[in-house]
Design an enzyme around this catalytic site. Structure first.
Site, PDB file in Angstrom:
ATOM      1  N   ARG A   1     -15.063  50.274  43.785  1.00  0.00           N
ATOM      2  CA  ARG A   1     -14.337  51.492  44.124  1.00  0.00           C
ATOM      3  C   ARG A   1     -14.559  51.853  45.579  1.00  0.00           C
ATOM      4  NH1 ARG A   1     -13.049  55.667  40.437  1.00  0.00           N
ATOM      5  NH2 ARG A   1     -11.532  57.045  41.406  1.00  0.00           N
TER       6      ARG A   1
ATOM      7  N   ARG B   1     -15.902  62.871  35.032  1.00  0.00           N
ATOM      8  CA  ARG B   1     -15.492  61.882  34.036  1.00  0.00           C
ATOM      9  C   ARG B   1     -14.773  62.653  32.942  1.00  0.00           C
ATOM     10  NH1 ARG B   1     -17.186  56.829  33.439  1.00  0.00           N
ATOM     11  NH2 ARG B   1     -19.029  57.007  34.715  1.00  0.00           N
TER      12      ARG B   1
ATOM     13  N   GLU C   1      -9.446  50.451  44.808  1.00  0.00           N
ATOM     14  CA  GLU C   1     -10.427  49.432  44.452  1.00  0.00           C
ATOM     15  C   GLU C   1     -10.284  48.277  45.445  1.00  0.00           C
ATOM     16  OE1 GLU C   1     -12.270  50.103  41.667  1.00  0.00           O
ATOM     17  OE2 GLU C   1     -12.844  48.205  40.734  1.00  0.00           O
TER      18      GLU C   1
ATOM     19  N   ARG D   1     -18.550  54.204  45.841  1.00  0.00           N
ATOM     20  CA  ARG D   1     -18.587  55.212  44.781  1.00  0.00           C
ATOM     21  C   ARG D   1     -19.809  56.118  44.916  1.00  0.00           C
ATOM     22  NH1 ARG D   1     -17.605  53.415  38.569  1.00  0.00           N
ATOM     23  NH2 ARG D   1     -19.008  54.889  37.628  1.00  0.00           N
TER      24      ARG D   1
ATOM     25  N   LYS E   1      -6.122  47.840  35.672  1.00  0.00           N
ATOM     26  CA  LYS E   1      -7.537  48.099  35.995  1.00  0.00           C
ATOM     27  C   LYS E   1      -8.065  46.888  36.755  1.00  0.00           C
ATOM     28  CE  LYS E   1     -11.844  49.872  34.118  1.00  0.00           C
ATOM     29  NZ  LYS E   1     -12.907  48.963  34.497  1.00  0.00           N
TER      30      LYS E   1
ATOM     31  N   PHE F   1      -4.818  53.400  44.472  1.00  0.00           N
ATOM     32  CA  PHE F   1      -4.189  54.010  43.304  1.00  0.00           C
ATOM     33  C   PHE F   1      -4.148  55.534  43.345  1.00  0.00           C
ATOM     34  CE2 PHE F   1      -8.393  52.336  41.818  1.00  0.00           C
ATOM     35  CZ  PHE F   1      -9.065  53.539  41.711  1.00  0.00           C
TER      36      PHE F   1
ATOM     37  N   LYS G   1     -10.029  54.424  30.267  1.00  0.00           N
ATOM     38  CA  LYS G   1     -10.022  52.952  30.319  1.00  0.00           C
ATOM     39  C   LYS G   1      -9.729  52.531  28.903  1.00  0.00           C
ATOM     40  CE  LYS G   1     -14.641  53.471  31.354  1.00  0.00           C
ATOM     41  NZ  LYS G   1     -15.973  53.147  31.740  1.00  0.00           N
TER      42      LYS G   1
ATOM     43  N   GLU H   1      -1.742  51.918  34.595  1.00  0.00           N
ATOM     44  CA  GLU H   1      -2.023  51.170  35.822  1.00  0.00           C
ATOM     45  C   GLU H   1      -2.893  49.973  35.491  1.00  0.00           C
ATOM     46  OE1 GLU H   1      -4.026  53.654  38.645  1.00  0.00           O
ATOM     47  OE2 GLU H   1      -2.408  55.107  38.701  1.00  0.00           O
TER      48      GLU H   1
HETATM   49  P1  AMP Z   1     -15.858  51.573  34.681  1.00  0.00           P
HETATM   50  O1  AMP Z   1     -16.505  51.098  35.953  1.00  0.00           O
HETATM   51  O2  AMP Z   1     -15.820  50.542  33.602  1.00  0.00           O
HETATM   52  O3  AMP Z   1     -16.381  52.927  34.270  1.00  0.00           O
HETATM   53  O4  AMP Z   1     -14.308  51.823  35.002  1.00  0.00           O
HETATM   54  C1  AMP Z   1     -13.897  52.749  35.940  1.00  0.00           C
HETATM   55  C2  AMP Z   1     -13.695  52.052  37.257  1.00  0.00           C
HETATM   56  O5  AMP Z   1     -12.572  51.199  37.207  1.00  0.00           O
HETATM   57  C3  AMP Z   1     -13.348  52.985  38.379  1.00  0.00           C
HETATM   58  O6  AMP Z   1     -14.451  53.644  38.901  1.00  0.00           O
HETATM   59  C4  AMP Z   1     -12.720  52.048  39.378  1.00  0.00           C
HETATM   60  O7  AMP Z   1     -13.722  51.480  40.201  1.00  0.00           O
HETATM   61  C5  AMP Z   1     -12.145  50.946  38.518  1.00  0.00           C
HETATM   62  N1  AMP Z   1     -10.665  50.885  38.561  1.00  0.00           N
HETATM   63  C6  AMP Z   1      -9.964  49.739  38.652  1.00  0.00           C
HETATM   64  N2  AMP Z   1      -8.658  49.973  38.661  1.00  0.00           N
HETATM   65  C7  AMP Z   1      -8.487  51.315  38.576  1.00  0.00           C
HETATM   66  C8  AMP Z   1      -7.344  52.175  38.536  1.00  0.00           C
HETATM   67  N3  AMP Z   1      -6.099  51.711  38.577  1.00  0.00           N
HETATM   68  N4  AMP Z   1      -7.569  53.521  38.443  1.00  0.00           N
HETATM   69  C9  AMP Z   1      -8.826  54.001  38.394  1.00  0.00           C
HETATM   70  N5  AMP Z   1      -9.942  53.247  38.424  1.00  0.00           N
HETATM   71  C10 AMP Z   1      -9.783  51.901  38.518  1.00  0.00           C
END
Ligand code: AMP
Length: 560
Positions: free
Chosen positions: A258, A414, A303, A274, A253, A343, A420, A251
């Protein structure tokens, strides 16, 4: 349970340092808590309400100091309390040290005419503190707290003050409570954990574990309007994803914030961050969009991103100007437009979907939401993953997420099922020494490029290390073909040799030892980043650097 007894037992917990002992002490306290079990659990965690409930006491240090000073008698001022705090370093010790019984007048007696203070009554009074608002609320809050402090014994006052200022800090976290509930009521830890994820209510889960056991815990369901923790991602590589799951759900990102949208067609639509705070009022477009599109009760995960007039994503900072905004929302709507990219789907029409596989949840999502669902690519081909990443980056998004297509939704967790893709830490500047003509639509273009590193620093000898084909748009391939055409020195079938003149910057996930290439190394998932117009082959990276990146310092450079 008397609040003084609760406080004594908490003091024992605070004294203890061994984790298992702490869990056992907490478990024993839970067993003895009777009707007050949910409140005891919340107080242990320093809370007056469940985690999903945004209610706060709204009591700052100054107000608490005033209440304590009043309870300590005419000779103590709120400045004295602040001074003692500066010395003691924490409010509990200050409250305990004050002679709060000195003021025992009428306020020292509860509604039942006795001065015993129960856990339940502390809970009720603190609720009254939380609920006091509007004119005169400050005085009412002080009055309630004064009444409580006056009736507390010294140890009780210690923990009361800490609960009031949200500074419990007794070494009991959510994990301890989870383990203690399992131990106290003889239910599996995993079952407790799961019920906690679904309800976000430690008190209610403890009571259910005691009253209904494992079966009761398994029966808990999501409730519209009560947010649950968002499922989180770890960093990981495409290689690991393909290896673990075979097929990977890829998907985009999105670079936004969130949200969890709770939609009730007969009631209200609420949007949570979140951290589970309500951001409903700040994001009217999201509410309007979901109200328009969805006609069944649903919980949607996604998001919120800022978009420009063409619907293209704007930088993350733009979303922040909207996200928790309390004022000027209509005006800001004109300045920064936001949109939902959904998503996941946790619940539809009376059915929780948490245990359904990702792909089924996505199907439900697409069926209830016409547009606004983030696209998903299902593939086991690393090339396709890299292509999806290039497309996402090209479109201005942050990158890609790799998800296990068969995985359940684990709130607040997590885990290993969402990754990611790890950003490139280091890139390599490599010389193109060969290429391959493309196939089909790309038959007139060179399709992949053979990359080489310099064998020695400053030398003219090159050793191959990998091929790059991904991350290159059709337009760029046409340009590169034109560029390399005059450099072709020989051709055999679709393979061509190219004079070493052009340097490409290349990203990759990993460098592996491999017999496939002359260098003895191979790049995993190499991706084209750019042509280094500023570099000649003499400036390209050497095998020495490759070895340092791999950590193979003892290698002699031949790859043998
Ligand atoms: P990080 O904030 O770097 O830990 O990355 C995780 C965050 O990416 C999630 O908490 C979401 O807010 C965001 N995110 C963006 N696109 C997606 C997606 N397709 N699926 C899940 N999380 C996503």
């Amino acid at each position: 349970m008397e609040f003084s007894e609760f406080a004594e037992r908490v003091a024992d917990v605070e004294q203890e340092t061994a984790d298992l002992e702490i869990t056992s002490l907490v478990a024993a306290l839970l067993v003895d808590a009777d009707d007050e079990l949910p409140v005891v659990v919340r107080f242990l965690l320093g809370r007056i309400v469940p985690a999903w409930d945004p209610t706060t006491l709204d009591v700052g240090p100054q107000l608490c100091h005033e209440a304590l000073a009043r309870a300590a008698g005419p000779n103590v001022t709120d400045d004295d309390v602040a001074d003692r705090l500066a010395e003691a370093g924490e409010i509990g010790a200050v409250a305990e040290s004050l002679d709060l019984g000195g003021q025992r007048g009428l306020a020292a007696f509860g509604d039942d005419g006795t001065d015993s203070l129960t856990v339940a009554e502390v809970n009720e009074r603190l609720r009254a503190v939380a609920n006091a608002d509007g004119a005169g609320s400050r005085d009412r809050k002080i009055e309630e707290l004064f009444g409580l402090f006056t009736r507390a014994d010294p140890v009780g006052a210690r923990y009361l003050a800490r609960i009031v200022l949200d500074e419990m800090r007794i070494g009991v976290g959510e994990g301890t409570v989870r383990d203690a509930v399992a131990e106290a009521f003889d239910v599996p830890v995993g079952t407790v954990e799961r019920a906690l994820q679904v309800t976000n209510d430690h008190g209610a889960v403890a009571a259910r574990a005691r009253n209904e056991g494992t079966a009761g815990l398994n029966d808990v369901t999501l409730t519209l309007g009560r947010p649950v923790g968002a499922m989180l991602a770890q960093t990981g590589t495409a290689a690991a994803a393909v290896e673990s799951w075979g097929t990977v759900a890829v998907e985009t990102k999105f670079d936004g914030a969130r949200v969890q949208v709770h939609h009730d067609p007969d009631g209200e639509t609420a949007v949570f961050s979140r951290n589970m705070e309500s951001v409903t009022d700040a994001l009217p477009e999201v509410v309007e969009f979901v109200d328009r599109e969805v006609d069944v009760p649903a919980i949607i995960d996604g998001e919120v991103i800022a978009v420009d007039d063409d619907g293209d994503p704007r930088p993350f900072q733009a979303v922040l100007r909207r996200f928790r905004r309390k004022h000027d929302i209509e005006r800001m709507r004109e300045v920064v437009a936001v949109e939902l990219r959904a998503f996941d789907c946790l619940h539809t029409d009376g059915t929780d979907l948490l245990d359904d596989p990702l792909l089924d949840r996505r199907d439900r999502l697409t069926s209830i939401l016409g547009t606004g669902v983030s696209p998903l690519t299902l593939t086991d081909d690393p090339e396709e993953i890299a292509a999806a990443e290039a497309a996402a980056l090209d479109a201005g998004h942050e990158g890609i997420m790799l998800k296990n297509p068969g995985s359940a939704y684990t709130p607040g967790d997590r885990g290993q099922n969402w990754l990611k893709r790890k950003p490139d830490v280091e890139t390599l500047d490599l010389v193109v020494t060969g290429a391959e003509w493309g196939e089909g639509r790309r038959a007139n273009h060179l399709g992949s490029f053979l990359l080489s590193a310099r064998v020695d620093d400053g030398g003219d000898a090159f050793a191959t290390i990998g091929k790059v084909a991904t991350g290159i748009t059709d337009e760029r391939l046409a340009e590169l073909t034109e560029r390399f055409d005059p450099l072709i020195s020989s051709e055999e079938g679709s393979d061509v040799e190219i004079d070493p003149e052009v340097v490409l910057e290349v990203g990759y996930e990993e460098i592996q030892r491999s017999p496939t290439y002359e260098s003895g190394y191979a790049l995993r998932f190499p991706r084209f980043i750019t042509v280094r117009e500023d570099k000649s082959p003499r400036d390209a990276d050497s095998l020495g650097r490759v070895e340092r990146l791999v950590g193979d310092d003892d290698n002699d450079g031949t790859g043998a």
